[in-house]
Design a protein around this motif. Structure first.
Motif: not given
Length: 111
Positions: A57-62
């Protein structure tokens, strides 16, 4: 509890499904660095909650103590919109390259 590879190991990961298309396709072979620093925009390998197994998956945010992960293809698969933020220790590695069938860098999100 997810098992994390020791040290700075490399992981080989096969993409399964269409959730990351068009950047990644079903069957792509990826190289990921375990214990790498995660940044928004990175593609990661993670143990997904709810018995979903391992996913790319792609990291969007913390998000609190975890990461908000999203799929590139909104019509396939699942992501944090379904299962919430993933704990930080569930992220097993950061994808550094696609090895096969089209060797090279993993493309940025295409919208």
């Amino acid at each position: 509890m997810p098992t994390r590879p020791p040290g700075h190991a490399w992981l080989l990961v096969r993409v399964r499904g269409r959730s990351m298309s068009p950047a990644l396709r079903d069957g792509d072979l990826l190289l990921a660095r375990a214990a790498a620093t995660v940044h928004p925009g990175d593609v990661v390998v993670a143990d997904l909650p709810g018995g979903r197994g391992r996913g790319v998956k792609r990291v969007l945010r913390r998000d609190g103590d975890g990461w908000w992960l999203e799929r590139d293809n909104p019509t396939a698969g699942s992501d944090s919109w379904l299962f919430g933020a993933v704990p930080g220790d569930a992220v097993l590695g950061v994808v550094r390259a696609r090895l096969w069938p089209r060797p090279g860098r993993v493309p940025a999100r295409v919208r």
